[in-house]
Scaffold this active site. Structure first.
Site, PDB file in Angstrom:
ATOM      1  N   CYS A 179       7.996 -33.229 -19.392  1.00  0.00           N
ATOM      2  CA  CYS A 179       8.026 -34.520 -18.692  1.00  0.00           C
ATOM      3  C   CYS A 179       9.162 -35.334 -19.297  1.00  0.00           C
ATOM      4  O   CYS A 179       9.990 -34.797 -20.034  1.00  0.00           O
ATOM      5  CB  CYS A 179       6.681 -35.248 -18.793  1.00  0.00           C
ATOM      6  SG  CYS A 179       6.236 -35.810 -20.453  1.00  0.00           S
ATOM      7  N   ALA A 180       9.220 -36.605 -19.028  1.00  0.00           N
ATOM      8  CA  ALA A 180      10.351 -37.410 -19.500  1.00  0.00           C
ATOM      9  C   ALA A 180      10.342 -37.592 -21.010  1.00  0.00           C
ATOM     10  O   ALA A 180      11.345 -37.347 -21.693  1.00  0.00           O
ATOM     11  CB  ALA A 180      10.350 -38.766 -18.807  1.00  0.00           C
TER      12      ALA A 180
END
Length: 237
Positions: A179-180
């Site tokens: 994810c980020a």
């Protein structure tokens, strides 16, 4: 089952509670509520309604929250299972090596729009949270709650996450979930149980559903892009 009170600002810009409430907003993926000026989570008393109405807030009772899903389990519960199943975190350079040499698949669980902007070459995208799509009373209440704090793109758990992954990857696939930000299972002085993230929630759901080779991208895609590792945008593919 928990009830939710829908809270909206009147059009008046002079309300002193607008700025105060925004400083005491608690969000998770399914709810947003105010804890300023006492608890406003669920109240039906006339005095409470009158007090907040006079300050520029209008409160209406709303729908009943749906039952808790696995993704909403406490982080401690998720972390214990991830450790038990030996889900290992790898840094971005190790992830790139595993992708190239050992047929690992990078599963990017960010929203589709972020994936299209830039993602690791060869990654696949299955978003774990999506924009709220349905129009049940509960969904409308959540939209109103998000909008109260200026968030007009509120998200919800993607109920098709696992089925979408299963349509592309079998249970023995070697997966690195990204994810980020990444999150971490490592304890620190300030975070003795680490820090939850979308990728770790996704990893938890995968092992719950029988996936046996699940890894986690340490540092998230922020670290991947910072290291200038191979990445593409959708329009380039």
């Amino acid at each position: 089952m928990a009830s939710l009170t829908s809270i909206t600002l009147n059009q008046s810009s002079s309300s002193p509670l607008g700025s105060l409430a925004s400083k005491h907003c608690h969000h998770n993926q399914n709810s947003c509520w105010v804890t300023a000026v006492g608890s406003v989570r669920s109240s039906s008393s006339a005095s409470t309604r009158q007090r907040f109405s006079s300050q520029g807030l209008r409160i209406r009772s709303a729908a009943t929250k749906q039952a808790k899903t696995p993704a909403e389990e406490d982080w401690k519960t998720k972390r214990e299972l991830l450790l038990q199943k030996k889900v290992r975190s790898v840094d971005v350079k190790e992830a790139l090596r595993l992708q190239k040499e050992n047929n690992f698949v990078i599963l990017d669980v960010r929203p589709e729009a972020e994936f299209r902007e830039a993602h690791p070459a060869g990654a696949i995208n299955v978003q774990i949270y999506r924009l709220i799509k349905e129009w049940t009373a509960w969904d409308i209440a959540r939209r109103a709650a998000f909008a109260f704090f200026g968030i007009f793109a509120g998200t919800e758990e993607n109920p098709e996450f696992i089925s979408s992954v299963e349509s592309q990857l079998d249970k023995k696939a070697k997966i690195i979930v990204a994810c980020a930000a990444g999150g971490t299972m490592k304890p620190t002085q300030n975070l003795p149980e680490g820090q939850q993230s979308r990728s770790l929630i996704a990893a938890y759901l995968l092992v719950l559903n029988g996936y046996t080779n699940v890894f986690h991208l340490d540092g998230g895609l922020y670290a991947w892009f910072k290291e200038e590792l191979p990445s593409v945008a959708e329009e380039e593919e």
